[in-house]
Design a protein around this motif. Structure first.
Motif, PDB file in Angstrom:
ATOM      1  N   ARG A   1      47.912  62.661   4.005  1.00 43.37           N
ATOM      2  CA  ARG A   1      47.973  63.394   5.282  1.00 43.37           C
ATOM      3  C   ARG A   1      48.565  62.496   6.378  1.00 43.37           C
ATOM      4  N   LEU A   2      48.109  61.242   6.409  1.00 42.10           N
ATOM      5  CA  LEU A   2      48.600  60.315   7.428  1.00 42.10           C
ATOM      6  C   LEU A   2      50.102  60.081   7.255  1.00 42.10           C
ATOM      7  N   CYS A   3      50.547  59.972   6.013  1.00 43.84           N
ATOM      8  CA  CYS A   3      51.980  59.780   5.745  1.00 43.84           C
ATOM      9  C   CYS A   3      52.787  60.915   6.370  1.00 43.84           C
ATOM     10  N   ALA A   4      52.320  62.139   6.174  1.00 41.25           N
ATOM     11  CA  ALA A   4      53.039  63.297   6.730  1.00 41.25           C
ATOM     12  C   ALA A   4      53.047  63.259   8.258  1.00 41.25           C
ATOM     13  N   ILE A   5      51.893  62.899   8.842  1.00 40.07           N
ATOM     14  CA  ILE A   5      51.806  62.811  10.315  1.00 40.07           C
ATOM     15  C   ILE A   5      52.779  61.761  10.832  1.00 40.07           C
ATOM     16  N   ARG A   6      52.797  60.618  10.177  1.00 37.10           N
ATOM     17  CA  ARG A   6      53.610  59.511  10.697  1.00 37.10           C
ATOM     18  C   ARG A   6      55.106  59.775  10.519  1.00 37.10           C
ATOM     19  N   GLN A   7      55.466  60.472   9.457  1.00 35.20           N
ATOM     20  CA  GLN A   7      56.888  60.828   9.304  1.00 35.20           C
ATOM     21  C   GLN A   7      57.311  61.777  10.423  1.00 35.20           C
ATOM     22  N   LYS A   8      56.446  62.731  10.720  1.00 35.59           N
ATOM     23  CA  LYS A   8      56.746  63.690  11.790  1.00 35.59           C
ATOM     24  C   LYS A   8      56.853  62.972  13.143  1.00 35.59           C
ATOM     25  N   GLU A   9      55.907  62.070  13.400  1.00 31.62           N
ATOM     26  CA  GLU A   9      55.944  61.307  14.651  1.00 31.62           C
ATOM     27  C   GLU A   9      57.221  60.464  14.736  1.00 31.62           C
ATOM     28  N   GLN A  10      57.603  59.858  13.608  1.00 31.50           N
ATOM     29  CA  GLN A  10      58.789  58.998  13.627  1.00 31.50           C
ATOM     30  C   GLN A  10      60.055  59.804  13.936  1.00 31.50           C
ATOM     31  N   LYS A  11      60.130  60.999  13.348  1.00 32.15           N
ATOM     32  CA  LYS A  11      61.314  61.832  13.620  1.00 32.15           C
ATOM     33  C   LYS A  11      61.344  62.246  15.098  1.00 32.15           C
ATOM     34  N   ALA A  12      60.184  62.559  15.646  1.00 32.20           N
ATOM     35  CA  ALA A  12      60.128  62.943  17.065  1.00 32.20           C
ATOM     36  C   ALA A  12      60.501  61.771  17.962  1.00 32.20           C
ATOM     37  N   ALA A  13      60.015  60.580  17.636  1.00 32.67           N
ATOM     38  CA  ALA A  13      60.319  59.386  18.446  1.00 32.67           C
ATOM     39  C   ALA A  13      61.809  59.072  18.383  1.00 32.67           C
ATOM     40  N   ALA A  14      62.370  59.142  17.191  1.00 33.58           N
ATOM     41  CA  ALA A  14      63.798  58.861  17.038  1.00 33.58           C
ATOM     42  C   ALA A  14      64.611  59.865  17.842  1.00 33.58           C
ATOM     43  N   SER A  15      64.155  61.101  17.829  1.00 28.96           N
ATOM     44  CA  SER A  15      64.863  62.150  18.544  1.00 28.96           C
ATOM     45  C   SER A  15      64.874  61.905  20.057  1.00 28.96           C
ATOM     46  N   VAL A  16      63.783  61.324  20.589  1.00 33.95           N
ATOM     47  CA  VAL A  16      63.759  60.961  22.014  1.00 33.95           C
ATOM     48  C   VAL A  16      64.875  59.964  22.323  1.00 33.95           C
ATOM     49  N   LEU A  17      65.143  59.068  21.386  1.00 35.07           N
ATOM     50  CA  LEU A  17      66.203  58.068  21.587  1.00 35.07           C
ATOM     51  C   LEU A  17      67.587  58.615  21.275  1.00 35.07           C
ATOM     52  N   GLY A  18      67.631  59.826  20.686  1.00 33.93           N
ATOM     53  CA  GLY A  18      68.926  60.420  20.339  1.00 33.93           C
ATOM     54  C   GLY A  18      69.361  60.126  18.916  1.00 33.93           C
ATOM     55  N   ILE A  19      68.394  59.777  18.063  1.00 35.22           N
ATOM     56  CA  ILE A  19      68.699  59.426  16.668  1.00 35.22           C
ATOM     57  C   ILE A  19      68.241  60.561  15.759  1.00 35.22           C
ATOM     58  N   GLU A  20      69.169  61.099  14.986  1.00 37.75           N
ATOM     59  CA  GLU A  20      68.825  62.251  14.148  1.00 37.75           C
ATOM     60  C   GLU A  20      68.608  61.899  12.686  1.00 37.75           C
ATOM     61  N   HIS A  21      69.142  60.783  12.247  1.00 38.47           N
ATOM     62  CA  HIS A  21      69.070  60.454  10.826  1.00 38.47           C
ATOM     63  C   HIS A  21      67.941  59.459  10.565  1.00 38.47           C
ATOM     64  N   VAL A  22      66.816  60.002  10.073  1.00 37.12           N
ATOM     65  CA  VAL A  22      65.643  59.184   9.780  1.00 37.12           C
ATOM     66  C   VAL A  22      65.279  59.411   8.321  1.00 37.12           C
ATOM     67  N   ASN A  23      65.210  58.329   7.563  1.00 43.24           N
ATOM     68  CA  ASN A  23      64.926  58.431   6.129  1.00 43.24           C
ATOM     69  C   ASN A  23      63.777  57.503   5.763  1.00 43.24           C
ATOM     70  N   PHE A  24      63.084  57.875   4.682  1.00 46.37           N
ATOM     71  CA  PHE A  24      61.918  57.100   4.249  1.00 46.37           C
ATOM     72  C   PHE A  24      62.017  56.779   2.763  1.00 46.37           C
ATOM     73  N   LEU A  25      61.691  55.540   2.409  1.00 47.36           N
ATOM     74  CA  LEU A  25      61.579  55.199   0.986  1.00 47.36           C
ATOM     75  C   LEU A  25      60.170  55.453   0.460  1.00 47.36           C
ATOM     76  N   ASN A  26      59.206  55.533   1.365  1.00 44.11           N
ATOM     77  CA  ASN A  26      57.839  55.915   0.997  1.00 44.11           C
ATOM     78  C   ASN A  26      57.118  54.947   0.072  1.00 44.11           C
ATOM     79  N   PHE A  27      57.393  53.662   0.205  1.00 47.19           N
ATOM     80  CA  PHE A  27      56.526  52.692  -0.456  1.00 47.19           C
ATOM     81  C   PHE A  27      55.183  52.693   0.256  1.00 47.19           C
ATOM     82  N   ALA A  28      54.140  52.233  -0.456  1.00 49.68           N
ATOM     83  CA  ALA A  28      52.800  52.241   0.131  1.00 49.68           C
ATOM     84  C   ALA A  28      52.714  51.211   1.260  1.00 49.68           C
ATOM     85  N   ASP A  29      52.207  51.658   2.384  1.00 53.68           N
ATOM     86  CA  ASP A  29      51.978  50.818   3.562  1.00 53.68           C
ATOM     87  C   ASP A  29      51.111  49.614   3.182  1.00 53.68           C
TER      88      ASP A  29
END
Ligand SMILES: [Zn+2]
Length: 247
Positions: free
Chosen positions: A67-95
Protein backbone atom coordinates in the motif's frame (compact mmCIF):
# COMPACT_ATOMS: atom_id res chain seq x y z
CA UNK A 1 43.13 30.04 -5.74
CA UNK A 2 40.43 29.04 -3.29
CA UNK A 3 39.39 25.43 -2.96
CA UNK A 4 35.93 26.52 -1.86
CA UNK A 5 33.10 25.67 -4.22
CA UNK A 6 32.21 28.49 -6.51
CA UNK A 7 29.08 29.58 -8.32
CA UNK A 8 29.42 27.87 -11.66
CA UNK A 9 26.24 27.87 -13.64
CA UNK A 10 25.64 25.33 -16.35
CA UNK A 11 26.57 26.70 -19.76
CA UNK A 12 24.50 24.52 -22.05
CA UNK A 13 23.60 26.28 -25.28
CA UNK A 14 21.03 23.75 -26.49
CA UNK A 15 18.26 21.88 -24.66
CA UNK A 16 19.70 18.93 -22.75
CA UNK A 17 18.17 15.60 -21.85
CA UNK A 18 18.67 15.14 -18.14
CA UNK A 19 18.19 11.79 -16.42
CA UNK A 20 17.82 11.62 -12.64
CA UNK A 21 18.44 8.20 -11.10
CA UNK A 22 18.06 8.02 -7.33
CA UNK A 23 16.88 5.58 -4.69
CA UNK A 24 13.52 6.77 -3.35
CA UNK A 25 10.45 8.77 -4.24
CA UNK A 26 11.18 12.25 -2.80
CA UNK A 27 14.97 11.98 -3.34
CA UNK A 28 15.05 14.12 -6.52
CA UNK A 29 13.08 16.92 -4.87
CA UNK A 30 15.01 16.82 -1.59
CA UNK A 31 18.45 16.55 -3.18
CA UNK A 32 18.04 18.93 -6.10
CA UNK A 33 14.41 19.93 -6.75
CA UNK A 34 15.16 23.63 -7.16
CA UNK A 35 17.91 22.96 -9.70
CA UNK A 36 15.57 20.65 -11.63
CA UNK A 37 12.92 23.40 -11.67
CA UNK A 38 15.51 25.83 -12.97
CA UNK A 39 16.53 23.42 -15.74
CA UNK A 40 12.93 22.78 -16.74
CA UNK A 41 12.27 26.51 -16.94
CA UNK A 42 15.31 26.85 -19.20
CA UNK A 43 13.81 24.34 -21.64
CA UNK A 44 15.73 21.19 -20.71
CA UNK A 45 13.94 17.82 -20.48
CA UNK A 46 14.11 15.81 -17.26
CA UNK A 47 13.23 12.15 -16.73
CA UNK A 48 13.25 10.29 -13.40
CA UNK A 49 14.04 6.70 -12.60
CA UNK A 50 13.64 5.71 -8.95
CA UNK A 51 15.26 2.43 -7.99
CA UNK A 52 12.91 1.61 -5.08
CA UNK A 53 9.34 2.60 -4.35
CA UNK A 54 10.08 3.74 -0.80
CA UNK A 55 7.94 1.00 0.70
CA UNK A 56 9.37 1.22 4.24
CA UNK A 57 9.16 4.97 4.87
CA UNK A 58 6.42 5.05 7.50
CA UNK A 59 5.73 4.72 11.20
CA UNK A 60 2.06 3.92 10.49
CA UNK A 61 1.61 0.30 11.51
CA UNK A 62 -1.64 -0.02 9.59
CA UNK A 63 0.18 0.42 6.26
CA UNK A 64 1.55 -2.53 4.34
CA UNK A 65 4.60 -2.15 2.13
CA UNK A 66 2.42 -2.77 -0.93
CA UNK A 67 0.00 0.00 0.00
CA UNK A 68 2.81 2.40 0.91
CA UNK A 69 4.55 1.68 -2.40
CA UNK A 70 1.42 2.72 -4.28
CA UNK A 71 1.03 5.88 -2.17
CA UNK A 72 4.64 6.89 -2.67
CA UNK A 73 4.56 6.33 -6.43
CA UNK A 74 1.48 8.54 -6.65
CA UNK A 75 3.11 11.22 -4.49
CA UNK A 76 6.28 11.09 -6.59
CA UNK A 77 4.37 11.59 -9.82
CA UNK A 78 2.50 14.55 -8.30
CA UNK A 79 5.74 16.12 -7.01
CA UNK A 80 7.46 15.69 -10.36
CA UNK A 81 4.47 17.25 -12.05
CA UNK A 82 4.80 20.37 -9.86
CA UNK A 83 8.33 20.74 -11.26
CA UNK A 84 7.09 20.13 -14.81
CA UNK A 85 8.45 16.58 -15.12
CA UNK A 86 6.15 14.03 -16.73
CA UNK A 87 8.36 10.99 -17.14
CA UNK A 88 8.67 9.16 -13.82
CA UNK A 89 9.66 5.49 -13.76
CA UNK A 90 10.26 2.97 -11.00
CA UNK A 91 12.39 -0.17 -10.82
CA UNK A 92 10.59 -1.17 -7.62
CA UNK A 93 13.44 -2.74 -5.71
CA UNK A 94 12.67 -3.12 -2.00
CA UNK A 95 13.31 0.05 0.00
CA UNK A 96 16.31 -0.20 2.30
CA UNK A 97 17.79 -3.31 0.71
CA UNK A 98 19.43 -1.76 -2.36
CA UNK A 99 22.79 -3.34 -3.18
CA UNK A 100 25.10 -2.01 -5.88
CA UNK A 101 25.65 -5.45 -7.37
CA UNK A 102 26.13 -6.53 -10.98
CA UNK A 103 22.44 -7.27 -11.54
CA UNK A 104 21.46 -3.76 -10.52
CA UNK A 105 24.35 -2.35 -12.56
CA UNK A 106 22.97 -4.16 -15.61
CA UNK A 107 19.49 -2.71 -14.93
CA UNK A 108 20.88 0.82 -14.63
CA UNK A 109 23.07 0.34 -17.71
CA UNK A 110 19.92 -0.68 -19.59
CA UNK A 111 18.15 2.50 -18.42
CA UNK A 112 21.06 4.73 -19.49
CA UNK A 113 21.26 3.08 -22.90
CA UNK A 114 17.48 3.36 -23.36
CA UNK A 115 17.18 6.95 -22.19
CA UNK A 116 20.43 8.24 -23.78
CA UNK A 117 20.77 11.27 -21.49
CA UNK A 118 23.19 14.13 -22.02
CA UNK A 119 23.35 14.82 -18.30
CA UNK A 120 22.98 12.26 -15.53
CA UNK A 121 22.08 13.25 -11.97
CA UNK A 122 22.53 10.97 -8.97
CA UNK A 123 23.69 11.19 -5.35
CA UNK A 124 27.13 10.80 -3.78
CA UNK A 125 27.95 7.23 -2.71
CA UNK A 126 30.82 8.44 -0.53
CA UNK A 127 28.60 10.47 1.79
CA UNK A 128 28.36 8.49 5.01
CA UNK A 129 27.74 11.25 7.52
CA UNK A 130 25.47 14.25 6.99
CA UNK A 131 26.57 17.00 9.35
CA UNK A 132 26.87 16.07 13.01
CA UNK A 133 23.48 14.50 13.50
CA UNK A 134 22.57 12.24 10.60
CA UNK A 135 23.74 9.18 8.70
CA UNK A 136 23.18 9.01 4.98
CA UNK A 137 20.63 6.35 3.98
CA UNK A 138 22.31 3.17 2.71
CA UNK A 139 20.09 3.20 -0.40
CA UNK A 140 21.38 6.67 -1.32
CA UNK A 141 24.94 5.34 -1.19
CA UNK A 142 24.08 2.19 -3.14
CA UNK A 143 22.14 4.14 -5.78
CA UNK A 144 24.98 6.60 -6.31
CA UNK A 145 27.53 3.81 -6.51
CA UNK A 146 25.62 1.71 -9.01
CA UNK A 147 24.76 4.69 -11.21
CA UNK A 148 28.36 5.91 -11.39
CA UNK A 149 29.55 2.34 -12.08
CA UNK A 150 26.99 2.04 -14.89
CA UNK A 151 27.88 5.40 -16.48
CA UNK A 152 31.53 4.38 -16.68
CA UNK A 153 32.39 2.05 -18.16
CA UNK A 154 29.37 -0.26 -18.55
CA UNK A 155 27.02 2.02 -20.50
CA UNK A 156 29.89 3.23 -22.70
CA UNK A 157 31.54 -0.02 -23.80
CA UNK A 158 29.64 -2.63 -25.79
CA UNK A 159 31.30 -5.72 -24.28
CA UNK A 160 29.86 -4.94 -20.83
CA UNK A 161 26.58 -6.80 -20.40
CA UNK A 162 26.82 -7.81 -24.05
CA UNK A 163 23.33 -9.31 -23.83
CA UNK A 164 21.96 -5.76 -23.76
CA UNK A 165 23.36 -5.25 -27.25
CA UNK A 166 22.75 -8.74 -28.66
CA UNK A 167 19.30 -9.39 -27.20
CA UNK A 168 17.87 -5.91 -26.67
CA UNK A 169 19.61 -3.89 -29.38
CA UNK A 170 20.77 -1.34 -26.82
CA UNK A 171 23.78 0.49 -28.21
CA UNK A 172 26.46 1.87 -25.88
CA UNK A 173 25.87 5.40 -24.66
CA UNK A 174 28.25 8.09 -23.38
CA UNK A 175 26.85 10.75 -21.09
CA UNK A 176 28.39 14.21 -21.32
CA UNK A 177 28.20 15.12 -17.65
CA UNK A 178 27.40 13.65 -14.25
CA UNK A 179 26.00 15.87 -11.48
CA UNK A 180 26.34 14.29 -8.04
CA UNK A 181 24.01 15.71 -5.39
CA UNK A 182 24.22 15.23 -1.63
CA UNK A 183 27.99 15.54 -1.75
CA UNK A 184 30.51 16.66 0.85
CA UNK A 185 32.86 17.65 -1.97
CA UNK A 186 30.96 20.07 -4.21
CA UNK A 187 32.60 21.94 -7.03
CA UNK A 188 29.38 23.68 -8.11
CA UNK A 189 27.05 25.82 -6.03
CA UNK A 190 23.81 26.65 -7.80
CA UNK A 191 21.95 29.76 -6.74
CA UNK A 192 18.44 28.33 -6.68
CA UNK A 193 16.73 31.17 -4.84
CA UNK A 194 14.02 31.80 -7.49
CA UNK A 195 13.09 28.10 -7.45
CA UNK A 196 13.10 27.43 -3.71
CA UNK A 197 9.36 27.89 -3.28
CA UNK A 198 8.55 25.53 -6.14
CA UNK A 199 10.88 22.96 -4.57
CA UNK A 200 8.90 23.29 -1.34
CA UNK A 201 5.61 23.01 -3.25
CA UNK A 202 6.84 19.83 -4.92
CA UNK A 203 7.93 18.40 -1.57
CA UNK A 204 4.46 19.11 -0.17
CA UNK A 205 3.18 16.39 -2.52
CA UNK A 206 5.15 13.82 -0.50
CA UNK A 207 2.44 13.96 2.13
CA UNK A 208 3.32 10.61 3.69
CA UNK A 209 6.88 11.84 4.37
CA UNK A 210 6.87 15.44 5.53
CA UNK A 211 4.70 15.44 8.65
CA UNK A 212 3.24 18.80 9.67
CA UNK A 213 3.19 20.93 6.54
CA UNK A 214 3.70 24.29 8.25
CA UNK A 215 6.61 23.09 10.36
CA UNK A 216 8.15 21.44 7.31
CA UNK A 217 7.79 24.60 5.24
CA UNK A 218 9.42 26.62 7.98
CA UNK A 219 12.37 24.23 8.17
CA UNK A 220 12.84 24.40 4.40
CA UNK A 221 12.70 28.19 4.34
CA UNK A 222 15.34 28.26 7.08
CA UNK A 223 17.82 26.36 4.92
CA UNK A 224 19.44 29.65 4.02
CA UNK A 225 22.70 30.02 2.15
CA UNK A 226 25.57 31.34 4.30
CA UNK A 227 25.39 35.10 4.75
CA UNK A 228 21.73 35.45 3.83
CA UNK A 229 18.68 35.98 6.02
CA UNK A 230 14.95 35.37 6.01
CA UNK A 231 14.50 39.06 5.15
CA UNK A 232 16.78 38.66 2.13
CA UNK A 233 17.00 34.93 1.59
CA UNK A 234 19.31 33.08 -0.72
CA UNK A 235 19.11 29.35 -1.29
CA UNK A 236 21.64 26.99 -2.83
CA UNK A 237 21.99 23.42 -4.04
CA UNK A 238 25.48 21.94 -4.35
CA UNK A 239 26.88 19.31 -6.67
CA UNK A 240 30.03 17.53 -7.73
CA UNK A 241 29.96 18.12 -11.47
CA UNK A 242 31.99 15.80 -13.68
CA UNK A 243 32.30 16.94 -17.31
CA UNK A 244 33.73 14.21 -19.51
CA UNK A 245 36.06 15.31 -22.31
CA UNK A 246 34.84 14.93 -25.88
CA UNK A 247 36.29 11.79 -27.40
ZN1 LIG B 1 15.87 8.78 0.13
Amino acid sequence: MSNLPHIQEETWETPQKILVIMAHPDDPEFFCGATLARWISAGHRVHYWLLTCGDKGTKDRSLTSERLCAIRQKEQKAAASVLGIEHVNFLNFADGYLVADLNLRRDVTRIIRMEKPDILVTCDPTTLFVGDDRLNHPDHRAAGQVVLDAVYPAARDHLYFIELLLEENLEPHVVKEVWVAGTQNPNVVMDTTPYWEVKIQALHEHKSQIGDVDAFTERMRNRLAPGSSRAQPRYEEKFRRIVFPDV
